[in-house]
Design a protein around this motif. Structure first.
Motif, PDB file in Angstrom:
ATOM      1  N   THR A 293      86.038   7.805   7.160  1.00  0.00           N
ATOM      2  CA  THR A 293      86.853   7.600   8.520  1.00  0.00           C
ATOM      3  C   THR A 293      86.249   8.745   9.721  1.00  0.00           C
ATOM      4  OG1 THR A 293      87.980  10.162   8.183  1.00  0.00           O
ATOM      5  CG2 THR A 293      88.869   8.115   7.008  1.00  0.00           C
ATOM      6  N   PHE A 294      86.768   8.052  10.734  1.00  0.00           N
ATOM      7  CA  PHE A 294      85.611   8.765  11.620  1.00  0.00           C
ATOM      8  C   PHE A 294      86.953   8.565  12.651  1.00  0.00           C
ATOM      9  CE2 PHE A 294      83.400   8.170  15.843  1.00  0.00           C
ATOM     10  CZ  PHE A 294      82.064   9.325  15.282  1.00  0.00           C
TER      11      PHE A 294
ATOM     12  N   ARG B 102      89.015   3.305   9.462  1.00  0.00           N
ATOM     13  CA  ARG B 102      88.757   3.989   8.587  1.00  0.00           C
ATOM     14  C   ARG B 102      88.038   2.355   7.346  1.00  0.00           C
ATOM     15  NH1 ARG B 102      92.375   3.582   3.703  1.00  0.00           N
ATOM     16  NH2 ARG B 102      92.238   5.288   2.095  1.00  0.00           N
ATOM     17  N   TYR B 103      87.480   2.775   6.686  1.00  0.00           N
ATOM     18  CA  TYR B 103      87.063   1.825   5.825  1.00  0.00           C
ATOM     19  C   TYR B 103      87.378   2.338   4.213  1.00  0.00           C
ATOM     20  CZ  TYR B 103      83.770  -0.824   2.639  1.00  0.00           C
ATOM     21  OH  TYR B 103      82.882  -1.235   2.456  1.00  0.00           O
ATOM     22  N   THR B 104      87.582   1.448   3.608  1.00  0.00           N
ATOM     23  CA  THR B 104      87.966   1.526   2.032  1.00  0.00           C
ATOM     24  C   THR B 104      87.028   0.532   1.641  1.00  0.00           C
ATOM     25  OG1 THR B 104      90.086   2.930   2.535  1.00  0.00           O
ATOM     26  CG2 THR B 104      89.318   1.496   0.230  1.00  0.00           C
ATOM     27  N   ASP B 105      86.014   0.817   0.331  1.00  0.00           N
ATOM     28  CA  ASP B 105      85.276   0.191  -0.484  1.00  0.00           C
ATOM     29  C   ASP B 105      86.474  -1.191  -0.922  1.00  0.00           C
ATOM     30  OD1 ASP B 105      83.452  -1.665  -0.850  1.00  0.00           O
ATOM     31  OD2 ASP B 105      82.099   0.059  -1.743  1.00  0.00           O
ATOM     32  N   GLU B 106      86.226  -2.045  -1.865  1.00  0.00           N
ATOM     33  CA  GLU B 106      87.176  -3.202  -2.494  1.00  0.00           C
ATOM     34  C   GLU B 106      87.292  -2.551  -3.984  1.00  0.00           C
ATOM     35  OE1 GLU B 106      84.859  -6.163  -3.842  1.00  0.00           O
ATOM     36  OE2 GLU B 106      84.690  -5.402  -5.427  1.00  0.00           O
TER      37      GLU B 106
ATOM     38  N   LYS C  32      91.053  -6.188  -1.139  1.00  0.00           N
ATOM     39  CA  LYS C  32      89.658  -6.385  -0.449  1.00  0.00           C
ATOM     40  C   LYS C  32      88.811  -5.000   0.221  1.00  0.00           C
ATOM     41  CE  LYS C  32      90.065 -11.343  -0.766  1.00  0.00           C
ATOM     42  NZ  LYS C  32      90.108 -13.102   0.242  1.00  0.00           N
ATOM     43  N   ALA C  33      87.403  -5.225   0.411  1.00  0.00           N
ATOM     44  CA  ALA C  33      86.965  -4.274   1.480  1.00  0.00           C
ATOM     45  C   ALA C  33      87.610  -4.526   2.772  1.00  0.00           C
ATOM     46  CB  ALA C  33      85.781  -4.198   1.034  1.00  0.00           C
ATOM     47  N   GLY C  34      87.514  -3.424   3.928  1.00  0.00           N
ATOM     48  CA  GLY C  34      88.100  -3.961   4.902  1.00  0.00           C
ATOM     49  C   GLY C  34      88.084  -2.301   5.887  1.00  0.00           C
ATOM     50  N   HIS C  35      88.954  -2.566   7.469  1.00  0.00           N
ATOM     51  CA  HIS C  35      89.020  -1.435   8.401  1.00  0.00           C
ATOM     52  C   HIS C  35      90.193  -1.584   8.655  1.00  0.00           C
ATOM     53  CE1 HIS C  35      84.460  -2.739   8.345  1.00  0.00           C
ATOM     54  NE2 HIS C  35      83.876  -1.671   8.340  1.00  0.00           N
ATOM     55  N   GLU C  36      90.875  -0.852   8.617  1.00  0.00           N
ATOM     56  CA  GLU C  36      91.590  -0.504   9.894  1.00  0.00           C
ATOM     57  C   GLU C  36      91.577   0.893  11.348  1.00  0.00           C
ATOM     58  OE1 GLU C  36      95.270   1.188   7.002  1.00  0.00           O
ATOM     59  OE2 GLU C  36      93.532   1.050   5.937  1.00  0.00           O
ATOM     60  N   TYR C  37      91.853   0.783  11.733  1.00  0.00           N
ATOM     61  CA  TYR C  37      92.330   0.994  13.179  1.00  0.00           C
ATOM     62  C   TYR C  37      93.078   1.726  14.449  1.00  0.00           C
ATOM     63  CZ  TYR C  37      86.787  -1.389  12.753  1.00  0.00           C
ATOM     64  OH  TYR C  37      85.757  -1.666  12.179  1.00  0.00           O
ATOM     65  N   ASN C  38      93.754   2.000  14.013  1.00  0.00           N
ATOM     66  CA  ASN C  38      94.457   3.422  15.624  1.00  0.00           C
ATOM     67  C   ASN C  38      94.218   3.213  16.663  1.00  0.00           C
ATOM     68  OD1 ASN C  38      95.750   2.015  12.793  1.00  0.00           O
ATOM     69  ND2 ASN C  38      95.839   4.626  12.194  1.00  0.00           N
ATOM     70  N   ALA C  39      95.205   3.486  17.106  1.00  0.00           N
ATOM     71  CA  ALA C  39      94.575   4.045  18.925  1.00  0.00           C
ATOM     72  C   ALA C  39      95.813   4.697  19.466  1.00  0.00           C
ATOM     73  CB  ALA C  39      93.830   3.223  19.477  1.00  0.00           C
ATOM     74  N   ARG C  40      95.879   5.525  20.299  1.00  0.00           N
ATOM     75  CA  ARG C  40      97.397   5.978  21.151  1.00  0.00           C
ATOM     76  C   ARG C  40      96.123   6.610  23.039  1.00  0.00           C
ATOM     77  NH1 ARG C  40      99.234  11.449  21.722  1.00  0.00           N
ATOM     78  NH2 ARG C  40     101.872  11.212  21.731  1.00  0.00           N
TER      79      ARG C  40
END
Length: 705
Positions: A602-603, A623-627, A641-649
């Motif tokens: 996470t960053f 946030r990145y999570t491997d498969e 599947k491996a993928g990213h999630e992005y949140n912002a405020r």
């Protein structure tokens, strides 16, 4: 995989270099915009201490970070801690599937206990159903990784999550928070506090959370997987006598969301998941479904100062009623439907004694008692209406524990702890055929006991750097396969155990502008209670094997300037089955463990920009999570599947006003991910449960006084 790991390690290395570079530290010291990180106090070891002085791998979210990181529900915690999987459990709207370091449980039936303990103000929550709590009126969240067998004990082999709510303080307050957004998002939170007379402090909070569905049920032309939750909490606190303080908390929740429907999937020629209905957000069903949840709880906490030691007691009573009927197969046929009507109640008492004298030796000791009753009619409709199993279980759990710290010097401390646990379970099934005729009945009873222990050495290299090494054990009691549909499948499983080795370091660098913590862990996991669905749709639970799990975890938090704050985490899991019998070698050798991604990171950060007599607060998380696989057979059909999630405020916060407003967004890249699934070949069932797509909106807060 290697490229992602390189980028993740590089980001953490840059933050580390910032903290260890004398030239940059000197420059920061002359920057009038630079400030220090806030001190974080925790009670993870049953006594208040600074997080950086607690020799334990843990993550804490508190204060403004809860809003800036958009931590609204238990599953939002995954943006703040490494090596954690928290998702909504399959088929339920509020079931919490939690894994830490590859240790957890994804079967929500009450006969299967979780392996990560969840506590609400030190009240143990034993069930996955209903555990996806909304985090409102909260002071902080503590995430403790690794077995907590000494101080927390029951079913904490993977770790523990502690939700600490705001306590009444006598402050006079009335505030309203709201949020509206796409997908019909409508949230409201009301909080009130006051003092009555000279000693009685009162606080109350209420929550309404509503959102339209995210899946289109093309059979009935409606949206499903919606949210409809009402909740409230009342707390009363007062001093009594000369040195006692008591708090009474009452909470209530009512949920009428639809069940979590799955979407049917298949594999293409390249082995990729493809939606059978043309979209991952479409489903079919031949039923309207049902999902009614009601929870109630009351807890009384008392603290008394006796001078040499303090005494704290927690007594509680909770109930849960959950009636749902779900379509598991994702088709307009009755391939596999499930109905259950759970009625649960629990009561418990815990007393903690904590030393308060000065000197090299300090200690914590306590007793724990817990009773739980569950009964649930369960019916599986496989192609035709099935019979009903009337399932019940009574659980009793008792424990006594103690943990002590001895300071040999100002730098070196030895910690030893132990806990003795005893649990018994009475399980019964009365099966009735679909035509109402008796089928069979079965009663089973067993008990388990186990001593757990902890040994830890910590060393303060200086005032800002501490190292530690520990060995800890954990225990999860045995049980029964409550989903078995025949006497032969209603089997008993033995307890599972875990021994964890950990070496870690906690550092506060760069004139308290950087916190950098890291650890290596190794878990020797034995007697794993594996839950799986066989090709005929029958749930099977076994103690089939053990496992060796190891990895590293890094956490960094840096206050670069008065306005800019960054945080990052990195976690790895290397898991391998072991100790399986030769007859099972083909099934386990070389197979991956479920819910154990090799890499997660996470960053995030926040930036405060003054604007006239107000602040603009920008915050974002990635946030990145491997498969990883989501069932025991490592099926690619329902793999995550491996993928990213992005949140912002972005928030606008006037300094001299009682209101603020913010724009927010979650899953901004609109990336699809599977949060769970079923691959039951014999029934022609292949469904996954999709994540919530991109959401965005505006939130506001107003404080009346």
């Amino acid at each position: 995989m290697k490229e992602v790991l390189y980028r993740s390690a590089l980001a953490v290395a840059i933050v580390t270099a910032l903290g260890s570079n004398p030239a940059l530290a000197q420059q920061a010291g002359t920057d009038d915009q630079a400030v220090q990180l806030d001190q974080v106090s925790v009670t993870a070891q049953r006594r208040e201490a600074q997080m950086q002085k607690t020799p334990l791998s843990m993550s804490v979210i508190s204060g403004p970070e809860l809003d800036r990181m958009q931590v609204k529900r238990v599953d939002d915690i995954k943006f703040a801690a490494p090596n954690i999987i928290i998702e909504q459990n399959t088929g339920t709207s509020s079931g919490a599937k939690i894994f830490m370091r590859g240790v957890g449980a994804d079967e929500s039936m009450f006969t299967n206990d979780p392996a990560v303990a969840l506590y609400i103000d030190d009240v143990y929550i034993p069930r996955q159903n209903g555990a996806m709590f909304d985090l409102y009126d909260v002071e902080r969240i503590e995430v403790l990784r690794g077995p907590q067998g000494t101080l927390y004990g029951r079913n904490a082999t993977g770790g523990a999550i502690r939700y600490i709510s705001r306590k009444p303080t006598g402050e006079s307050k009335l505030a309203l928070d709201g949020s509206i957004g796409n997908l019909g998002r409508r949230d409201a939170r009301l909080s009130f506090a006051t003092r009555i007379g000279e000693t009685l402090d009162v606080s109350a909070a209420a929550l309404s959370r509503q959102r339209d569905g995210i899946l289109k049920d093309i059979t009935h032309n409606r949206m499903v997987n919606d949210q409809d939750v009402l909740a409230g909490r009342l707390s009363l606190a007062s001093t009594w006598g000369e040195a006692s303080y008591a708090t009474l908390s009452i909470d209530r929740l009512r949920e009428r969301s639809t069940p979590a429907w799955g979407t049917p999937v298949a594999l293409d020629a390249n082995g990729n998941q493809v939606p059978r209905l043309g979209s991952f957000y479409k489903t079919e069903t031949d039923t309207l479904g049902l999902n009614d949840i009601d929870q109630f709880g009351v807890a009384l906490t008392n603290e008394t100062d006796f001078g040499a030691f303090s005494w704290r007691s927690i007594a509680h009573y909770r109930t849960l009623d959950h009636h749902f009927y779900m379509d598991v197969d994702g088709t307009a046929q009755t391939r596999y439907h499930l109905e259950q009507d759970q009625h649960q109640n629990q009561k418990g008492y815990e007393a903690q004694f904590t030393s308060q004298l000065d000197g090299p030796f300090s200690w914590v000791a306590g007793v724990f008692a817990f009773k739980e009753h569950n009964d649930q009619p369960t019916r599986s409709d496989i192609f035709v209406r099935g019979g009903t199993n009337y399932i019940a279980q009574d659980t009793s759990a008792y424990a006594i524990y103690a943990q002590g710290d001895y300071k040999f010097t100002d730098k070196l401390t030895l910690t030893l702890g132990g806990r003795y646990s005893y649990e018994s379970k009475d399980f019964s099934v009365r099966a009735v055929k679909a035509n109402g005729e008796p089928n069979f009945s079965k009663n089973m009873r067993n008990s388990w006991n186990r001593p757990d222990w902890k040994a830890l050495l910590s060393y303060n290299f200086n005032d800002n750097v501490m190292g530690y090494a520990s060995v800890t054990t954990g225990f999860k009691s045995g049980g029964f396969n409550g989903r078995g549909s025949t006497p032969a499948t209603l089997v008993q499983v033995d307890a599972e155990t875990l021994r964890a080795y950990e070496i870690g370091i906690k550092s506060t660098l760069w004139d308290n502008r950087l916190r950098l913590n890291g650890n290596y862990y190794r878990l020797d996991y034995d007697g794993i209670q594996l839950a799986a669905v066989n090709p005929e749709g029958i749930f099977v639970v076994t103690n089939a094997t053990g496992a060796l799990i190891q990895g590293i975890e890094l956490e960094a938090e840096a206050q670069l300037t008065r306005g800019l704050k960054l945080n990052a985490t990195l976690g790895t899991i290397d898991s391998e089955y072991q100790k399986y019998k030769a007859i099972n070698a083909a099934y386990f050798r070389g197979h991956p463990m479920k819910n154990a991604p090799e890499l997660q990171w996470t960053f995030g950060g926040s930036y405060v920009q003054p604007l006239g007599n107000a602040d603009l607060v920008f915050s974002a998380q990635a946030r990145y999570t491997d498969e990883y696989y989501q069932n025991q057979d490592a099926s690619r059909l329902i793999m995550r599947k491996a993928g990213h999630e992005y949140n912002a405020r972005i928030a606008y916060e006037p300094r001299d006003a009682e209101w603020s407003v913010a724009l927010w967004g979650k899953n901004l890249s609109n990336e699809f991910a599977s949060t769970g699934g079923f691959d039951i070949a014999g029934l022609g069932v292949g469904v996954i449960y999709p994540n919530v797509p991109r959401t965005y909106g505006v939130e506001f807060s107003y404080r009346f006084w």
